[in-house]
Design a protein around this motif. Sequence first.
Motif, mmCIF file in Angstrom:
data_model
loop_
_atom_site.group_PDB
_atom_site.id
_atom_site.type_symbol
_atom_site.label_atom_id
_atom_site.label_comp_id
_atom_site.label_asym_id
_atom_site.label_seq_id
_atom_site.Cartn_x
_atom_site.Cartn_y
_atom_site.Cartn_z
ATOM 1 N N ASP A 137 0.757 -1.099 0.031
ATOM 2 C CA ASP A 137 -0.001 0.166 0.062
ATOM 3 C C ASP A 137 0.753 1.139 -0.147
ATOM 4 O O ASP A 137 2.036 1.125 0.297
ATOM 5 N N LYS A 138 0.344 2.573 -0.615
ATOM 6 C CA LYS A 138 0.922 3.464 -0.800
ATOM 7 C C LYS A 138 1.938 3.996 0.211
ATOM 8 O O LYS A 138 2.970 4.749 -0.247
ATOM 9 N N LYS A 139 1.903 3.615 1.476
ATOM 10 C CA LYS A 139 2.729 3.993 2.336
ATOM 11 C C LYS A 139 4.314 3.249 2.265
ATOM 12 O O LYS A 139 5.440 3.811 2.912
ATOM 13 N N SER A 140 4.003 2.202 1.748
ATOM 14 C CA SER A 140 5.317 1.280 1.534
ATOM 15 C C SER A 140 5.058 0.362 0.237
ATOM 16 O O SER A 140 4.329 -0.777 0.406
ATOM 17 N N ILE A 141 5.577 0.601 -0.633
ATOM 18 C CA ILE A 141 5.342 -0.198 -2.067
ATOM 19 C C ILE A 141 6.981 -0.558 -2.407
ATOM 20 O O ILE A 141 7.741 -0.033 -2.659
ATOM 21 N N TRP A 142 6.804 -2.302 -2.341
ATOM 22 C CA TRP A 142 7.889 -2.808 -2.921
ATOM 23 C C TRP A 142 7.791 -3.378 -4.165
ATOM 24 O O TRP A 142 6.757 -4.112 -3.973
ATOM 25 N N ILE A 143 8.568 -3.534 -4.983
ATOM 26 C CA ILE A 143 8.474 -4.424 -6.327
ATOM 27 C C ILE A 143 9.453 -5.168 -6.471
ATOM 28 O O ILE A 143 10.788 -4.819 -6.379
ATOM 29 N N VAL A 144 9.283 -6.269 -7.185
ATOM 30 C CA VAL A 144 10.275 -7.384 -7.497
ATOM 31 C C VAL A 144 10.593 -7.282 -8.886
ATOM 32 O O VAL A 144 9.562 -7.571 -9.687
ATOM 33 N N ILE A 145 11.673 -7.014 -9.541
ATOM 34 C CA ILE A 145 11.931 -7.076 -10.856
ATOM 35 C C ILE A 145 13.251 -7.907 -10.841
ATOM 36 O O ILE A 145 14.291 -7.496 -10.434
ATOM 37 N N HIS A 146 13.425 -8.752 -11.570
ATOM 38 C CA HIS A 146 14.288 -9.870 -11.825
ATOM 39 C C HIS A 146 14.831 -10.239 -10.559
ATOM 40 O O HIS A 146 16.407 -10.061 -10.412
ATOM 41 N N ASP A 147 13.977 -10.705 -9.682
ATOM 42 C CA ASP A 147 14.533 -11.207 -8.369
ATOM 43 C C ASP A 147 15.184 -10.046 -7.401
ATOM 44 O O ASP A 147 15.657 -10.610 -6.317
ATOM 45 N N GLN A 148 15.233 -8.955 -7.770
ATOM 46 C CA GLN A 148 15.602 -7.800 -6.991
ATOM 47 C C GLN A 148 14.644 -7.322 -6.486
ATOM 48 O O GLN A 148 13.340 -6.617 -7.285
ATOM 49 N N VAL A 149 14.679 -6.549 -5.008
ATOM 50 C CA VAL A 149 13.524 -5.731 -4.209
ATOM 51 C C VAL A 149 13.785 -4.338 -4.582
ATOM 52 O O VAL A 149 14.823 -3.834 -4.019
ATOM 53 N N TYR A 150 12.865 -3.751 -5.006
ATOM 54 C CA TYR A 150 12.896 -2.329 -5.075
ATOM 55 C C TYR A 150 11.908 -1.519 -4.225
ATOM 56 O O TYR A 150 10.712 -1.945 -4.501
ATOM 57 N N ASP A 151 12.225 -0.520 -3.539
ATOM 58 C CA ASP A 151 11.268 0.324 -2.649
ATOM 59 C C ASP A 151 11.078 1.368 -3.478
ATOM 60 O O ASP A 151 12.142 2.355 -3.493
ATOM 61 N N VAL A 152 9.873 1.384 -3.977
ATOM 62 C CA VAL A 152 9.832 2.611 -5.022
ATOM 63 C C VAL A 152 8.641 3.533 -4.202
ATOM 64 O O VAL A 152 7.964 4.427 -4.930
#
Length: 133
Positions: free
Chosen positions: A21-36
């Motif tokens: 949710d908007k207060k913390s969004i993490w996304i996985v791309i190529h097995d790497q974790v991004y805090d966007v």
Amino acid sequence: MAESAGELKKYSLKEISEHKDKKSIWIVIHDQVYDVTKFLEEHPGGEEVLIEQGGKDSTENFEDVGHSTDARTLMKDFLIGEVIDSEKTNMDKGAKKWTDDAEDNQSSWKSWLIPMVLALGASLVFRYFFIKH
Ligand code: HEM
């Protein structure tokens, strides 16, 4: 925020899935974790898509958009870790291979074009001389 390369923190998919949710969004791309989280408003593709992808593996969607090299450089700023080894999808390899192939195809196409134009030019010059003399 970014961890120094080589000692990336490992996160389980369950842990990652809590950041959706908007207060913390993490996304996985190529097995790497991004805090966007901080990037939401700046994302040229809009915050909605990122929120929608929050807590999930977004490799396919990310690649489908055909993000630029700039985007790929930029995303390093948001890297916080990687998926724990046992949960890696290894889509990384597949997707990388796909990109490499695409690049290879493009460069082989280009590397053919120049010799062909040269050969054509040379044959025209020779013909010209043969016909003249
Ligand atoms: C850390 C992750 C990401 C970064 C740094 C990032 C960055 C960018 C940048 C810089 C652009 C402008 C176009 C370009 O340079 O390619 C863009 C466009 C876009 N992004 Fe992302 N992006 C990220 C993740 C995602 C994800 C997960 C999606 C999900 C589908 C997405 C969807 C889009 C869309 C739809 C556009 C618009 C493309 C267009 O208008 O042609 N992005 N992104």
